[in-house]
Write an enzyme that holds these catalytic residues in place. Sequence first.
Site, short mmCIF file in Angstrom:
data_model
loop_
_atom_site.label_atom_id
_atom_site.label_comp_id
_atom_site.label_asym_id
_atom_site.label_seq_id
_atom_site.Cartn_x
_atom_site.Cartn_y
_atom_site.Cartn_z
N CYS A 1 45.67 33.27 27.57
CA CYS A 1 45.14 34.58 27.96
C CYS A 1 44.60 35.34 26.75
O CYS A 1 44.00 36.40 26.90
CB CYS A 1 46.20 35.40 28.67
SG CYS A 1 47.25 34.41 29.73
N HIS B 1 42.00 40.68 35.42
CA HIS B 1 42.36 39.81 34.30
C HIS B 1 41.74 38.42 34.46
O HIS B 1 42.42 37.46 34.78
CB HIS B 1 43.90 39.73 34.22
CG HIS B 1 44.42 38.92 33.07
ND1 HIS B 1 43.75 38.77 31.88
CD2 HIS B 1 45.58 38.22 32.94
CE1 HIS B 1 44.48 38.01 31.06
NE2 HIS B 1 45.58 37.66 31.69
N CYS C 1 51.98 43.14 38.80
CA CYS C 1 51.25 41.98 38.26
C CYS C 1 49.76 42.24 38.21
O CYS C 1 49.19 42.84 39.12
CB CYS C 1 51.48 40.76 39.15
SG CYS C 1 53.20 40.38 39.46
N ILE D 1 44.33 38.04 40.14
CA ILE D 1 43.47 36.89 39.83
C ILE D 1 42.04 37.38 39.95
O ILE D 1 41.66 37.99 40.95
CB ILE D 1 43.80 35.74 40.80
CG1 ILE D 1 45.13 35.12 40.37
CG2 ILE D 1 42.67 34.71 40.83
CD1 ILE D 1 45.68 34.11 41.33
N LYS E 1 45.88 45.18 34.69
CA LYS E 1 46.43 45.49 36.01
C LYS E 1 45.34 45.97 36.97
O LYS E 1 45.25 45.45 38.08
CB LYS E 1 47.52 46.56 35.87
CG LYS E 1 48.05 47.10 37.19
CD LYS E 1 48.84 46.02 37.94
CE LYS E 1 48.99 46.30 39.42
NZ LYS E 1 47.82 45.94 40.20
#
Lengths: 387, 133, 345
Positions: A85, A334, A208, A211, A330
Amino acid sequence: MRKVSIIGAGMTKFGERWDKGIPELIAEAGVRALVDANLSGEEIQAVYGGTMAAGRLVGQEHIGALLADAMGLNPLPSVRVEAACASGGVALRQAYLSVASGMYDIVVVGGVEKMTDVSTGDATIALAGAGDIEWEFFSGATFPALYALIARRHMTEFGTTEEQLAAVAVKNHENGSHNEFAQFQNKITIDQVLNSKPIADPLKILDCSPITDGAAAVVLASSDIAKKYTDTPIEIIGSAQASDTLALHDRESLTSLKAARVAAENAYKQAKVTPKDINLAEVHDCFTIAEVLAIEDLGFFPKGKGGIATLEGETALNSKISINTSGGLKACGHPVGATGVKQAAEITWQLRGEAGKRQVDNATIGLTHNIGGSGATAVVHIMKRAD
Amino acid sequence: MVEGIPSIWRKIPNRYRLEGNVCETCETAYFPPRVVCPKCRRKGKLVKKRFSGNGKIYSFTKVYTPPTGLELDAPYHLAIIELSEGPKILGQIVESDDKKVKIGAQVKMVFRKMKEDGNAGLIHYGYKFKVID
Amino acid sequence: MIGIVSYGAYIPKYRIKTEKIAEVWGEDSDRITKGLGIIEKSVPNVDEDASTLAVEAARIALKRADIDPQEIDAIFVGSESHPYAVKPTSTIVAEAIGATPHMTAADLEFACKAGTAGIQICLGLVKSGMARYGVAIGSDTSQGRPGDALEYSASAGAGAYIIGQKNLVAEINGTYSFTTDTPDFWRRPGQDYPSHGGRFTGEPAYFKHVGSAARGMMERMNTSIEDYDYFVFHQPNAKFPLRLAKKMGIPKEKVTPGLLTPYIGNTYSGAIMVALSNVLDQAKPGARILVSSFGSGAGSDAFDITVTDRIEEVRNRGTKVKEFIDNKEYLSYGKYVKHRRKLKM
């Protein structure tokens, strides 16, 4: 070493980009950055690109060549950088080093990830490759699970609460609501986070990052020629990177990422600034707990106080320090390989004063903090508006 | 993700019976075994060591969203275990109530099926843990 | 002297009550519970199979023994639910307990008596000097076709025995087998569930073989029922062993310590191995045990066993059968279906 500045930045809308693949995404971001830098393209001497898992997510490797090709930059040399990442942040650093060393005068850095062509389960498996496949993934560890293990320790050692973690998501959605490129532009409440679906206890789905498909690009130039292309070059005054164990369980402590602390320390040293001098930071909030660790590891708040500081609004826009004005991972989204580059783009716009409703007042010095895996790679950049 | 046959095979001693190693120079134990002792580097002398499988929970979570292939196992507890010989290890905690799975709880190793490569592929076995009452 | 150096048993934590299965099929649960004498049966966890059960039982046996696993020269695992049709369970066990590589291993199958077949092979290898120690394991996670009578009994468990000549917890005074070709129960390749001959599994199969082996053993040892403190018979349900005991004139109290079917069901290859473990968990030094296993197809292996003084020294080192029986968690039929992977994903 020569001084290096960002002279152009661009990104795509982050989100579920069903109609775009890697070539379209990177071209969209790359062209915007080139236009922003007032370049025709001939001035560029090399291409750097960050992407994490194109091989697993879309079956495509050889991303270096693909990037140059898609942006119409053949026959320039093009390098793909992979650091999970942190791929984007590390690509930025490689590009920075290439200009600082005197090898090139102008280079472009892109970051891209196309994640929605596969199922969530398969994306989860691809991302698990950022951790230790043999000794973490084998036991059923997912990325949220690893950060949940971190969160549990942080809660135990410092009394951090789920409400404090939720405050990170609430604040980042608030910021994201002012960013037209953000995946999520809706505001959420602490109750919504606390009542959302459990993923890996104590983390819930709204703790989280999503995607995401997306790309970002910035153009770097030697500072002595930067003014030829822009009135507001943004100088990179600190760049540092550090490594740690691939597996989370091999670390001495779970409540701080040592690589992030080391990278930050070295970046501050190079930039000759202290945490107090930073007006705003884009930090790696892949999970809410990760932002808490980040603002502690970067020295903005004492160890163990990141959660309460967030709940009390000290990291909100134009508060003590503005954290993740873009919406962070968030809310902005991402697309893993793009994130590190997007962070640099956001700081660039902020330091230029072009961030619109989410503009930080009197922004002078900004910082990016990009993490690979559960902390095995950390890369920190400090940027300043050139006088 | 299908792990290759040789990869599964070469880790059998580690995954079936917790074989790691210990550096005789600094007495640090490692699981999985390391090729180089990161503390002693060239001065290190690594020898095989089999761990007892006893330890205590250092941190834990309950995974509700499993990776593809572990749907039948979910939700499951996952923990970092501090082995009594020193090293930390990640493992699932099986057959232990939510109330018992907490930091500091004593655990022991059990031998379990980790996953199957479909109906025709290999079955992966290895260590999981269980809270001792 | 030759016999049992150590032993270990393992029963999974999960149970399903007979009534929960009966309810699904619209059967009268009282009638079935009484008819089979099974109150509940053990169910493996999703991540358990015959090899994981075998490893757990073998580890307990090793914990009770003062031997180096490297001294084990042979391992045999008997099962009708080996996880692989081709690829041994025994090598998995051998690696997990650290007995490899200077040893031999093989898998056995003889319906429910494959574990005792392993004990006999180990006796031969140890007595001939080909092995210092041999390990015989019976382990199963057996399945009955949903709705079939077997669904009420087919369960999961394992027992492991280390056979050797030193430091015995029980001497094996003799063994005798009774074998014929009797097709009472079978499973063809590729079939998920076994088939059986219904009432044919009784008289010509179970009773004839288990009884003949037990009687043959006593004839050979020149003993009678009074010489034994315990009789351990194969137990596909709770009715058969008790009916056989009655027929042979064996007092019920000599049979019940080794009768676990009411609480765990029929653990197939594990059944006689776990039942004998439960007797060893409680028998006094000097106690004499007559064991007669049964494997459909069909055959019975009988053993004449005398417990030694050492039993009291070692039995508390490992988890006892009673502790496994008491440590349980009940499943609904739905969860049971998930545990047994009857769900097609």
